[in-house]
Motif scaffolding. Structure first.
Motif, PDB file in Angstrom:
ATOM      1  N   ARG A 148       9.687 -24.465  -2.341  1.00 39.80           N
ATOM      2  CA  ARG A 148       9.242 -25.715  -1.931  1.00 39.80           C
ATOM      3  C   ARG A 148      10.094 -26.885  -1.973  1.00 39.80           C
ATOM      4  O   ARG A 148      11.142 -27.054  -2.899  1.00 39.80           O
ATOM      5  CB  ARG A 148       7.904 -26.001  -2.670  1.00 39.80           C
ATOM      6  N   CYS A 149      10.055 -27.531  -1.030  1.00 35.12           N
ATOM      7  CA  CYS A 149      10.806 -29.143  -0.936  1.00 35.12           C
ATOM      8  C   CYS A 149      10.167 -30.128  -1.528  1.00 35.12           C
ATOM      9  O   CYS A 149       8.920 -30.531  -1.241  1.00 35.12           O
ATOM     10  CB  CYS A 149      11.186 -29.179   0.665  1.00 35.12           C
ATOM     11  N   ARG A 150      10.792 -30.793  -2.529  1.00 32.48           N
ATOM     12  CA  ARG A 150       9.956 -31.838  -3.152  1.00 32.48           C
ATOM     13  C   ARG A 150      10.188 -33.245  -2.366  1.00 32.48           C
ATOM     14  O   ARG A 150       9.340 -34.116  -2.443  1.00 32.48           O
ATOM     15  CB  ARG A 150      10.656 -32.202  -4.395  1.00 32.48           C
ATOM     16  N   SER A 151      10.957 -33.314  -1.217  1.00 33.01           N
ATOM     17  CA  SER A 151      11.287 -34.396  -0.260  1.00 33.01           C
ATOM     18  C   SER A 151      10.297 -34.347   0.650  1.00 33.01           C
ATOM     19  O   SER A 151       9.466 -35.404   0.738  1.00 33.01           O
ATOM     20  CB  SER A 151      12.529 -34.419   0.222  1.00 33.01           C
ATOM     21  N   CYS A 152      10.301 -33.229   1.483  1.00 29.43           N
ATOM     22  CA  CYS A 152       9.154 -33.195   2.580  1.00 29.43           C
ATOM     23  C   CYS A 152       7.893 -32.290   2.586  1.00 29.43           C
ATOM     24  O   CYS A 152       7.070 -32.512   2.984  1.00 29.43           O
ATOM     25  CB  CYS A 152       9.921 -32.711   3.999  1.00 29.43           C
ATOM     26  N   GLY A 153       8.044 -31.905   1.269  1.00 27.95           N
ATOM     27  CA  GLY A 153       6.589 -31.173   0.711  1.00 27.95           C
ATOM     28  C   GLY A 153       6.397 -29.849   1.372  1.00 27.95           C
ATOM     29  O   GLY A 153       5.321 -29.256   1.133  1.00 27.95           O
ATOM     30  N   SER A 205      19.180 -25.680  -0.288  1.00 33.21           N
ATOM     31  CA  SER A 205      18.561 -26.945   0.326  1.00 33.21           C
ATOM     32  C   SER A 205      17.439 -26.446   1.285  1.00 33.21           C
ATOM     33  O   SER A 205      17.386 -25.437   1.807  1.00 33.21           O
ATOM     34  CB  SER A 205      19.933 -27.470   0.855  1.00 33.21           C
ATOM     35  N   CYS A 206      16.772 -27.484   1.491  1.00 40.65           N
ATOM     36  CA  CYS A 206      15.530 -27.356   2.207  1.00 40.65           C
ATOM     37  C   CYS A 206      16.054 -27.136   3.777  1.00 40.65           C
ATOM     38  O   CYS A 206      16.711 -27.882   4.300  1.00 40.65           O
ATOM     39  CB  CYS A 206      14.629 -28.659   2.294  1.00 40.65           C
ATOM     40  N   PRO A 207      15.534 -26.168   4.383  1.00 41.74           N
ATOM     41  CA  PRO A 207      16.061 -25.837   5.897  1.00 41.74           C
ATOM     42  C   PRO A 207      15.457 -26.388   6.791  1.00 41.74           C
ATOM     43  O   PRO A 207      15.924 -26.667   8.011  1.00 41.74           O
ATOM     44  CB  PRO A 207      15.603 -24.399   6.133  1.00 41.74           C
ATOM     45  N   ARG A 208      14.402 -27.434   6.365  1.00 38.75           N
ATOM     46  CA  ARG A 208      13.706 -28.591   7.418  1.00 38.75           C
ATOM     47  C   ARG A 208      14.359 -29.874   7.284  1.00 38.75           C
ATOM     48  O   ARG A 208      14.681 -30.286   8.581  1.00 38.75           O
ATOM     49  CB  ARG A 208      12.306 -28.873   6.909  1.00 38.75           C
ATOM     50  N   CYS A 209      14.477 -30.470   6.227  1.00 39.22           N
ATOM     51  CA  CYS A 209      14.916 -31.798   5.987  1.00 39.22           C
ATOM     52  C   CYS A 209      16.403 -31.918   5.362  1.00 39.22           C
ATOM     53  O   CYS A 209      17.023 -32.801   5.084  1.00 39.22           O
ATOM     54  CB  CYS A 209      13.968 -32.784   5.336  1.00 39.22           C
ATOM     55  N   GLY A 210      16.870 -30.747   4.769  1.00 36.49           N
ATOM     56  CA  GLY A 210      18.278 -30.869   4.252  1.00 36.49           C
ATOM     57  C   GLY A 210      18.289 -31.085   2.821  1.00 36.49           C
ATOM     58  O   GLY A 210      19.346 -31.301   2.129  1.00 36.49           O
TER      59      GLY A 210
HETATM   60 ZN   LIG Z   1      12.398 -30.807   2.966  1.00 36.85          ZN
END
Ligand SMILES: [Zn+2]
Lengths: 257, 159
Positions: free
Chosen positions: B145-150, B120-125
């Motif tokens: 790459r995170c598809r939610s926060c980019g 999972s994204c370490p920035r936004c989860g």
């Molecule tokens: Zn993210």
């Protein structure tokens, strides 16, 4: 006192180490030539893993061959041996080629190394067993990386398929040497100190064939087989490669950074 | 004359930061295998993370410096077996990675066949992430790459 078994085991470590070292150097050559920067990084990282294996194996080879005397170091063995003293197979010394060439070559080599190291993890020599146990997990990533790319190239565009199929044919003559036994390795295997290369053939072939077929590629039966690498007889590209690899150490002995 | 004990040595060695991921220590990574007297010298046994990890030699130098700082002579020995696994990274280490924007490896991964684990994204989860490259900026990381926060992020590959 150096036993005959120690000397044979030293040669065995040297063979595995030379395969890893030379393949590592060829992968280093890819930096800035790969089709995208991520692949520059990937091929360099794979080369780095192989270099790590080579360093441990060459060091161990030097120790085993020395007995109680002064041991040749990893650097002595990498930089100060001439071509005829290198014991790697021809597959790893082949020139860079195109991206399909390196990808298909890695598919074979990683599948081979994966089977080899998996079988060596319980080796009674602590260094050889340790290298194998560590490397088998790293090589799983190499094999996966090669697999993903062979699938993409083979089952991609007409152009990528054609070049991948050409690469399958180009590497075919170099495969058999990986699975060729000789007296030294047979004696060691009888003593439980080596994996018989021929015993890996069927398993590796089925791994590679499955990937090729899924990638819509056709396995190729070669019309000739490369031979002689283990005895120090190499192909034309080995000398120029060594000249580059050894140049700095030989022109500036003792250089450090 | 120094009065440092082996426990003091263990403490300073465990506190040496990793040169590539300086917010985790050697203790966090689980690479310190042993600390023993060898005559008048302290023998520190380390295990490398990756076979070809270029940080290994820098780490050995920093360990010697840390022990020398206690007024003791030190020597570093590297052992390969048992092979290091990302399962040896401590809870503190995993948290430090996450807090610094690096997705930690999932645990219990000591398999030679690769699972398809999605970090999972370490920035936004967000769990909506994708792999950009299997091999990243250092020997132990992949690029995701995170598809939610980019945002792109590093992921310590399970080993
Ligand atoms: Zn993210």
């Amino acid at each position: 006192m150096i036993t005959r078994t120690d000397l044979s085991l030293a040669t065995y470590c040297l063979r595995l180490g030379d395969d890893a070292l030379v393949m590592s150097h060829r992968f280093g050559e890819w930096v800035t030539y790969a089709p995208q920067i991520e692949e520059d990084v990937a091929l360099a990282n794979i080369g780095l893993d192989l270099l790590g294996q080579a360093r441990a194996l060459l060091t161990r080879s030097g120790e085993l061959a020395a007995g109680d005397g002064p041991a040749a170091t990893e650097d002595d063995l990498a930089y100060w041996r001439d071509e005829r003293a290198f014991t790697n197979v021809h597959l790893v010394e082949q020139p860079r080629g195109d991206f399909a060439d390196v990808t298909v070559r890695l598919l074979w080599f990683a599948a081979y190394q994966h089977a080899l190291y998996a079988a060596l993890t319980d080796h009674p020599d602590p260094t050889l067993g340790g290298v194998a146990a560590k490397a088998v997990k790293e090589v799983a990533y190499h094999l996966d990386h090669a697999t993903q790319w062979v699938l993409r190239l083979g089952d991609g565009t007409a152009e990528s398929h054609r070049r991948a199929q050409d690469a399958v044919a180009a590497v075919a003559p170099y495969v058999d040497e990986l699975f060729t036994d000789d007296e030294l390795v047979t004696d060691l295997a009888d003593a439980g100190l080596a994996v018989l290369p021929s015993s890996l053939r069927a398993g590796v072939q089925s791994v590679v064939t499955a990937v090729l077929l899924q990638a819509t590629l056709t396995p190729v039966t070669p019309t000739w087989h490369a031979r002689g690498g283990r005895a120090g007889v190499h192909s034309e590209s080995m000398g120029p490669m060594l000249a580059v690899m050894q140049h700095l150490a030989r022109s500036h002995p003792g250089a450090s950074w | 004359m120094t009065t440092a004990t082996l426990d003091d040595v263990r403490r300073v060695v465990a506190d040496v930061p990793d040169p590539e991921l300086p917010f985790v220590t050697l203790g966090d990574l689980g690479v310190v295998r042993d600390v023993q007297w060898h005559g008048d010298t302290v023998l520190v046994t380390l295990t490398p993370t990756y076979s070809g990890c270029p940080a290994t030699e820098v780490i050995a130098r920093h360990v010697v410096e840390a022990v020398t700082g206690l007024g003791l002579a030190a020597e570093v020995r590297t052992v390969l077996a048992p092979a290091w696994t990302t399962d040896w990274i401590t809870e503190r280490g995993l948290k430090a990675l996450r807090d610094n924007g690096i997705a930690p490896p999932h645990q219990g991964s000591v398999s030679v066949t690769l699972g398809r684990h999605v970090p999972s994204c370490p920035r936004c989860g967000s769990s909506g992430t994708e792999e950009v490259s299997r091999f990243g900026a250092s020997a132990c990381t992949a690029l995701w790459r995170c598809r939610s926060c980019g945002e792109p992020f590093d992921h310590v590959r399970p080993l």
